[in-house]
Motif scaffolding. Sequence first.
Motif, PDB file in Angstrom:
ATOM      1  N   ILE A   1     164.108  89.390  77.223  1.00 30.26           N
ATOM      2  CA  ILE A   1     162.719  88.932  77.280  1.00 30.26           C
ATOM      3  C   ILE A   1     162.235  88.400  75.932  1.00 30.26           C
ATOM      4  O   ILE A   1     161.536  87.378  75.886  1.00 30.26           O
ATOM      5  CB  ILE A   1     161.810  90.075  77.779  1.00 30.26           C
ATOM      6  N   VAL A   2     162.582  89.056  74.835  1.00 27.27           N
ATOM      7  CA  VAL A   2     162.052  88.663  73.520  1.00 27.27           C
ATOM      8  C   VAL A   2     162.461  87.238  73.139  1.00 27.27           C
ATOM      9  O   VAL A   2     161.597  86.455  72.715  1.00 27.27           O
ATOM     10  CB  VAL A   2     162.437  89.696  72.440  1.00 27.27           C
ATOM     11  N   PRO A   3     163.721  86.810  73.294  1.00 28.03           N
ATOM     12  CA  PRO A   3     164.040  85.419  72.943  1.00 28.03           C
ATOM     13  C   PRO A   3     163.354  84.388  73.847  1.00 28.03           C
ATOM     14  O   PRO A   3     162.909  83.343  73.371  1.00 28.03           O
ATOM     15  CB  PRO A   3     165.558  85.335  73.092  1.00 28.03           C
ATOM     16  N   VAL A   4     163.251  84.689  75.138  1.00 34.12           N
ATOM     17  CA  VAL A   4     162.581  83.746  76.046  1.00 34.12           C
ATOM     18  C   VAL A   4     161.099  83.657  75.701  1.00 34.12           C
ATOM     19  O   VAL A   4     160.529  82.551  75.634  1.00 34.12           O
ATOM     20  CB  VAL A   4     162.792  84.175  77.515  1.00 34.12           C
ATOM     21  N   PHE A   5     160.466  84.803  75.463  1.00 35.94           N
ATOM     22  CA  PHE A   5     159.061  84.813  75.065  1.00 35.94           C
ATOM     23  C   PHE A   5     158.871  84.064  73.750  1.00 35.94           C
ATOM     24  O   PHE A   5     157.931  83.284  73.597  1.00 35.94           O
ATOM     25  CB  PHE A   5     158.586  86.263  74.932  1.00 35.94           C
ATOM     26  N   SER A   6     159.786  84.272  72.802  1.00 33.81           N
ATOM     27  CA  SER A   6     159.683  83.614  71.506  1.00 33.81           C
ATOM     28  C   SER A   6     159.831  82.106  71.637  1.00 33.81           C
ATOM     29  O   SER A   6     159.144  81.343  70.949  1.00 33.81           O
ATOM     30  CB  SER A   6     160.752  84.150  70.557  1.00 33.81           C
ATOM     31  N   TYR A   7     160.731  81.659  72.509  1.00 38.38           N
ATOM     32  CA  TYR A   7     160.899  80.218  72.705  1.00 38.38           C
ATOM     33  C   TYR A   7     159.623  79.596  73.269  1.00 38.38           C
ATOM     34  O   TYR A   7     159.196  78.538  72.806  1.00 38.38           O
ATOM     35  CB  TYR A   7     162.073  79.919  73.629  1.00 38.38           C
ATOM     36  N   PHE A   8     159.018  80.249  74.248  1.00 41.72           N
ATOM     37  CA  PHE A   8     157.795  79.683  74.828  1.00 41.72           C
ATOM     38  C   PHE A   8     156.622  79.723  73.845  1.00 41.72           C
ATOM     39  O   PHE A   8     155.799  78.803  73.831  1.00 41.72           O
ATOM     40  CB  PHE A   8     157.441  80.379  76.145  1.00 41.72           C
ATOM     41  N   VAL A   9     156.545  80.749  73.028  1.00 42.07           N
ATOM     42  CA  VAL A   9     155.508  80.792  71.989  1.00 42.07           C
ATOM     43  C   VAL A   9     155.753  79.680  70.972  1.00 42.07           C
ATOM     44  O   VAL A   9     154.825  78.970  70.566  1.00 42.07           O
ATOM     45  CB  VAL A   9     155.468  82.179  71.306  1.00 42.07           C
ATOM     46  N   GLY A  10     157.018  79.502  70.566  1.00 39.95           N
ATOM     47  CA  GLY A  10     157.346  78.432  69.632  1.00 39.95           C
ATOM     48  C   GLY A  10     157.071  77.059  70.205  1.00 39.95           C
ATOM     49  O   GLY A  10     156.600  76.160  69.498  1.00 39.95           O
TER      50      GLY A  10
ATOM     51  N   THR B   1     154.800  76.347  72.473  1.00 34.76           N
ATOM     52  CA  THR B   1     153.348  76.172  72.513  1.00 34.76           C
ATOM     53  C   THR B   1     152.793  75.852  71.121  1.00 34.76           C
ATOM     54  O   THR B   1     151.938  74.973  70.973  1.00 34.76           O
ATOM     55  CB  THR B   1     152.687  77.445  73.059  1.00 34.76           C
ATOM     56  N   LEU B   2     153.277  76.555  70.101  1.00 37.84           N
ATOM     57  CA  LEU B   2     152.794  76.308  68.743  1.00 37.84           C
ATOM     58  C   LEU B   2     153.199  74.915  68.257  1.00 37.84           C
ATOM     59  O   LEU B   2     152.400  74.214  67.616  1.00 37.84           O
ATOM     60  CB  LEU B   2     153.327  77.368  67.793  1.00 37.84           C
ATOM     61  N   ALA B   3     154.433  74.498  68.560  1.00 40.88           N
ATOM     62  CA  ALA B   3     154.883  73.173  68.123  1.00 40.88           C
ATOM     63  C   ALA B   3     154.165  72.068  68.893  1.00 40.88           C
ATOM     64  O   ALA B   3     153.912  70.992  68.344  1.00 40.88           O
ATOM     65  CB  ALA B   3     156.395  73.044  68.318  1.00 40.88           C
ATOM     66  N   GLU B   4     153.835  72.332  70.129  1.00 39.84           N
ATOM     67  CA  GLU B   4     153.114  71.338  70.934  1.00 39.84           C
ATOM     68  C   GLU B   4     151.712  71.096  70.380  1.00 39.84           C
ATOM     69  O   GLU B   4     151.198  69.978  70.441  1.00 39.84           O
ATOM     70  CB  GLU B   4     153.029  71.844  72.376  1.00 39.84           C
ATOM     71  N   ASN B   5     151.112  72.150  69.822  1.00 35.53           N
ATOM     72  CA  ASN B   5     149.767  72.034  69.245  1.00 35.53           C
ATOM     73  C   ASN B   5     149.792  71.685  67.769  1.00 35.53           C
ATOM     74  O   ASN B   5     148.763  71.800  67.098  1.00 35.53           O
ATOM     75  CB  ASN B   5     148.999  73.338  69.457  1.00 35.53           C
ATOM     76  N   ASN B   6     150.958  71.274  67.236  1.00 32.86           N
ATOM     77  CA  ASN B   6     151.137  70.890  65.830  1.00 32.86           C
ATOM     78  C   ASN B   6     150.706  71.988  64.870  1.00 32.86           C
ATOM     79  O   ASN B   6     150.142  71.730  63.814  1.00 32.86           O
ATOM     80  CB  ASN B   6     150.391  69.594  65.512  1.00 32.86           C
ATOM     81  N   PHE B   7     150.985  73.220  65.223  1.00 34.48           N
ATOM     82  CA  PHE B   7     150.674  74.350  64.353  1.00 34.48           C
ATOM     83  C   PHE B   7     151.658  74.351  63.194  1.00 34.48           C
ATOM     84  O   PHE B   7     152.851  74.206  63.372  1.00 34.48           O
ATOM     85  CB  PHE B   7     150.779  75.659  65.143  1.00 34.48           C
ATOM     86  N   GLY B   8     151.185  74.512  62.003  1.00 35.07           N
ATOM     87  CA  GLY B   8     152.030  74.581  60.822  1.00 35.07           C
ATOM     88  C   GLY B   8     152.585  73.245  60.378  1.00 35.07           C
ATOM     89  O   GLY B   8     153.619  73.192  59.724  1.00 35.07           O
ATOM     90  N   ILE B   9     151.910  72.161  60.713  1.00 33.02           N
ATOM     91  CA  ILE B   9     152.418  70.841  60.339  1.00 33.02           C
ATOM     92  C   ILE B   9     152.348  70.627  58.825  1.00 33.02           C
ATOM     93  O   ILE B   9     153.074  69.804  58.283  1.00 33.02           O
ATOM     94  CB  ILE B   9     151.677  69.735  61.108  1.00 33.02           C
TER      95      ILE B   9
ATOM     96  N   ALA C   1     162.217  76.839  65.044  1.00 30.52           N
ATOM     97  CA  ALA C   1     161.761  77.520  63.825  1.00 30.52           C
ATOM     98  C   ALA C   1     160.689  78.552  64.158  1.00 30.52           C
ATOM     99  O   ALA C   1     160.744  79.693  63.686  1.00 30.52           O
ATOM    100  CB  ALA C   1     161.229  76.497  62.823  1.00 30.52           C
ATOM    101  N   PHE C   2     159.734  78.164  64.976  1.00 31.50           N
ATOM    102  CA  PHE C   2     158.685  79.107  65.377  1.00 31.50           C
ATOM    103  C   PHE C   2     159.252  80.219  66.258  1.00 31.50           C
ATOM    104  O   PHE C   2     158.790  81.360  66.188  1.00 31.50           O
ATOM    105  CB  PHE C   2     157.554  78.391  66.107  1.00 31.50           C
ATOM    106  N   ALA C   3     160.232  79.900  67.088  1.00 31.77           N
ATOM    107  CA  ALA C   3     160.843  80.922  67.938  1.00 31.77           C
ATOM    108  C   ALA C   3     161.573  81.959  67.096  1.00 31.77           C
ATOM    109  O   ALA C   3     161.497  83.164  67.374  1.00 31.77           O
ATOM    110  CB  ALA C   3     161.796  80.272  68.935  1.00 31.77           C
ATOM    111  N   ALA C   4     162.275  81.533  66.059  1.00 33.53           N
ATOM    112  CA  ALA C   4     162.970  82.485  65.190  1.00 33.53           C
ATOM    113  C   ALA C   4     161.975  83.393  64.471  1.00 33.53           C
ATOM    114  O   ALA C   4     162.175  84.610  64.375  1.00 33.53           O
ATOM    115  CB  ALA C   4     163.828  81.731  64.181  1.00 33.53           C
ATOM    116  N   LEU C   5     160.894  82.810  63.990  1.00 36.16           N
ATOM    117  CA  LEU C   5     159.875  83.603  63.314  1.00 36.16           C
ATOM    118  C   LEU C   5     159.213  84.592  64.277  1.00 36.16           C
ATOM    119  O   LEU C   5     158.997  85.760  63.933  1.00 36.16           O
ATOM    120  CB  LEU C   5     158.820  82.677  62.694  1.00 36.16           C
ATOM    121  N   THR C   6     158.922  84.133  65.478  1.00 39.05           N
ATOM    122  CA  THR C   6     158.308  85.004  66.479  1.00 39.05           C
ATOM    123  C   THR C   6     159.256  86.122  66.885  1.00 39.05           C
ATOM    124  O   THR C   6     158.833  87.266  67.075  1.00 39.05           O
ATOM    125  CB  THR C   6     157.894  84.188  67.716  1.00 39.05           C
TER     126      THR C   6
END
Length: 139
Positions: free
Chosen positions: A33-42, A44-52, A93-98
Amino acid sequence: MGKYVKRQKQKAGPTRNTVNPYMRGIGCLLMLIVPVFSYFVGDTLAENNFGIQVLPADWYGYMSAPPWVANFTGLSAAARSLGSIPHLPATLAFAALTMIVVGGLTSVIFGFMYSMFAPSRYGPMDVPPPRVKTKKYKR
């Protein structure tokens, strides 16, 4: 018979404490669950240009494969399929951090819960060590 041969039947090795099957199931689910959840969070964050401001701007576009990868028949198909996913480098990148953050939080929570609900350190026949404070020896 040799000098060091034992005639007694040797006992089995030390018994290992087995992990409760429920805890194994929870650990297995968390590993899925944790990697799948992390991928979807990453994603979503990349889609919203978070951390650009922190990540390179080209990570938010499509990936391009180097020319030597495109020359191989098997790798070119994989490179084309990975290149068609939008903002994949930022997502990973966001998935690894998450994954690091969520994994750390779950391990801290499980450690706290184990310290609260774990069995006693001492059995019914054990005596806890004495609480004696000794002074440092001075000459």
